[in-house]
Write a protein that holds these residues in place. Structure first.
Motif, PDB file in Angstrom:
ATOM      1  N   HIS A 107      -7.794   5.045  -3.177  1.00 10.92           N
ATOM      2  CA  HIS A 107      -8.873   4.054  -3.106  1.00 10.92           C
ATOM      3  C   HIS A 107      -9.834   4.220  -4.283  1.00 10.92           C
ATOM      4  CE1 HIS A 107     -11.923   1.497  -1.095  1.00 10.92           C
ATOM      5  NE2 HIS A 107     -12.781   2.334  -1.659  1.00 10.92           N
ATOM      6  N   GLU A 108     -10.304   5.443  -4.502  1.00 14.06           N
ATOM      7  CA  GLU A 108     -11.302   5.659  -5.562  1.00 14.06           C
ATOM      8  C   GLU A 108     -10.736   5.288  -6.932  1.00 14.06           C
ATOM      9  OE1 GLU A 108     -14.351   6.018  -4.862  1.00 14.06           O
ATOM     10  OE2 GLU A 108     -13.976   6.355  -2.734  1.00 14.06           O
ATOM     11  N   HIS A 140     -10.652   1.639  -7.755  1.00 14.89           N
ATOM     12  CA  HIS A 140     -11.934   1.058  -8.185  1.00 14.89           C
ATOM     13  C   HIS A 140     -11.988   0.877  -9.707  1.00 14.89           C
ATOM     14  CE1 HIS A 140     -14.638   0.411  -4.834  1.00 14.89           C
ATOM     15  NE2 HIS A 140     -14.356   1.588  -4.304  1.00 14.89           N
ATOM     16  N   GLU A 194     -15.133  -3.313  -3.241  1.00 13.83           N
ATOM     17  CA  GLU A 194     -14.488  -2.580  -2.136  1.00 13.83           C
ATOM     18  C   GLU A 194     -13.178  -3.253  -1.722  1.00 13.83           C
ATOM     19  OE1 GLU A 194     -15.110   0.311  -1.344  1.00 13.83           O
ATOM     20  OE2 GLU A 194     -17.059   0.497  -2.306  1.00 13.83           O
ATOM     21  N   ALA A 239     -10.438  -2.323  -4.262  1.00 20.05           N
ATOM     22  CA  ALA A 239      -9.974  -0.937  -4.103  1.00 20.05           C
ATOM     23  C   ALA A 239      -9.154  -0.776  -2.821  1.00 20.05           C
ATOM     24  CB  ALA A 239     -11.166   0.017  -4.112  1.00 20.05           C
TER      25      ALA A 239
END
Ligand SMILES: [Zn+2]
Length: 315
Positions: free
Chosen positions: A127-128, A131, A146, A149
Motif C-alpha cells: 500500500h505505502e 502511494h 488513498e 494506493a
C-alpha cells in the motif's frame, strides 16, 4: 525461480559487505535495491540483527519487484526506505507512511521476528509503495490518493503471485461493500469528508470511493482504447515525478496525457458524492458476482468486459 533466489542471495551478500564497512561510521545499517539506473536506499534501525536485515531485504526485494509490475520501473528514480522496529506485537508491519520531499522517504515499522512469510502476507508495504505512483502533494481530497494506493496494493500483490484473480477481485468487492455501509456522515460530500477523515473515522467510505474512482477510470480508458491506467501512470512519472500536485491537478494532467476527458469529470462527480457511488454495474460488466450469503465471489468469463478484468489482474 532458482535463478531469482540466487540473485537475491548474491545481492544480500554484496549489500551486507557494504553495510558492514559503513557501520563503523553510522549506527544504522544501509542497503540498496537497484533497477537499471534507479535506486532505492534502505536505512535499517541499528537494533535489527544481521538475520533480521537479511529477511527484511528479501521481503523488500519482493515488494519493490511487485511495484514494478505496474509499468516495468519504479515510480521514482530515487527514494529511501526507512525500516524501524515496532514496539508492540500487533503484527508483522503495524505501520507505514510516505514522507514526500527530496528525497521521498517511505517509513515501514516492522516486527521482523514474525519471519518472511508473515511479512510478505501483510499488505501495508504494498500500500505505502503504491502511494508513490502519483506525485500527490499530501493534502486535500485524500480519498484520491488513498484510493489509488488501495487499488494498486491489491493489483501488485496479485501480479506477483500473492493473490489469485478471485482473491484480488473478492477483496475489491468486499471493500466496496464496507464503503457502502459507512453512511452515517451522508450529509457530507466526499471532498469534505476526506478532509476530516481522522476525526469522523469514515475510512471505509473514503478509501473505497477512491478505489472505485480509479477502477472506473481504468476500465473507461480501456473502453475508449486510450491505453490503461498503468500506461497513464507511466506517462505521469515521465512528466511530473518531481512535482507536488493537488488531486485535481493530477486528474487534469492524466486527461491531458491520455487525450481523454474522463479523469476530471469523474473527479468532480466523486468529490460531490454523498455515499460511495453504485459499484454494481462495473462489477457486473467485469463479470464479478457476489454472493451475499457467504461473501464468496464467482468470476464470469461471458461478461461484456471480462477481458479487462483479466488484463487488470495479470497486466
Ligand atoms: Zn495510504
Amino acid at each position: 525461480m532458482i535463478q531469482k533466489q540466487t540473485q537475491i542471495a548474491f545481492g544480500i551478500i554484496i549489500s551486507l559487505l557494504l553495510s558492514t564497512t559503513l557501520s563503523d561510521a553510522a549506527p544504522n545499517r544501509t542497503d540498496q535495491i537497484t533497477h537499471g539506473a534507479q535506486k532505492i536506499t534502505i536505512n535499517y534501525q541499528a537494533s535489527l540483527t544481521q538475520n533480521e536485515r537479511e529477511i527484511t531485504y528479501k521481503w523488500l526485494n519482493k515488494v519493490t519487484s511487485a511495484l514494478r509490475t505496474v509499468y516495468g520501473e519504479f515510480p521514482k528514480d530515487y527514494f529511501q526506505l526507512t525500516i524501524q522496529r515496532g514496539t508492540n506485537r500487533s503484527g508483522p508491519v503495524p505501520w507505514g507512511q510516505v514522507e514526500r520531499g527530496e528525497p521521498t522517504k517511505v517509513l515501514l515499522v516492522i516486527n521482523p521476528e514474525h519471519g518472511y512469510d508473515a511479512l510478505i502476507s501483510d499488505w501495508t508495504a504494498f500500500h505505502e509503495l503504491s502511494h508513490l505512483l502519483i506525485p500527490y502533494r499530501g493534502h486535500g481530497n485524500v480519498w484520491f490518493s488513498e484510493g489509488l494506493a488501495t487499488y494498486y496494493q491489491n493489483i501488485i500483490q496479485a501480479r506477483s503471485g500473492l493473490l489469485t484473480e478471485t482473491e484480488m477481485w473478492g477483496k475489491l468487492a468486499a471493500g466496496f461493500e464496507r464503503g457502502e455501509k459507512q453512511h452515517r456522515w451522508g450529509h457530507l460530500k466526499l471532498t469534505d469528508l476526506s478532509d476530516t477523515m481522522r476525526e469522523n473515522r469514515q475510512f471505509m467510505r473514503v478509501h473505497w470511493s477512491g478505489v472505485l474512482y480509479w477502477l472506473s477510470a481504468d476500465v473507461e480508458l480501456r473502453k475508449q482504447n486510450k491505453g490503461t491506467l498503468d500506461s497513464a501512470l507511466k506517462q505521469l512519472k515521465a512528466c511530473c515525478e518531481s512535482s507536488s500536485m493537488s488531486a485535481k491537478a493530477i486528474a487534469q494532467k492524466l486527461d491531458e496525457l491520455t487525450q481523454s476527458d474522463l479523469f476530471v469529470p469523474l473527479f468532480e462527480t466523486y468529490c460531490d458524492s454523498y455515499q460511495i457511488p453504485d459499484y454494481q454495474p462495473i462489477l457486473t460488466e467485469l463479470g464479478i458476482e457476489q454472493y451475499q450469503s457467504n461473501r464468496n465471489i464467482v468470476l464470469r468469463n461471458t461478461a461484456s468486459q471480462a477481458e479487462f478484468r483479466k488484463q487488470i489482474y495479470r497486466k
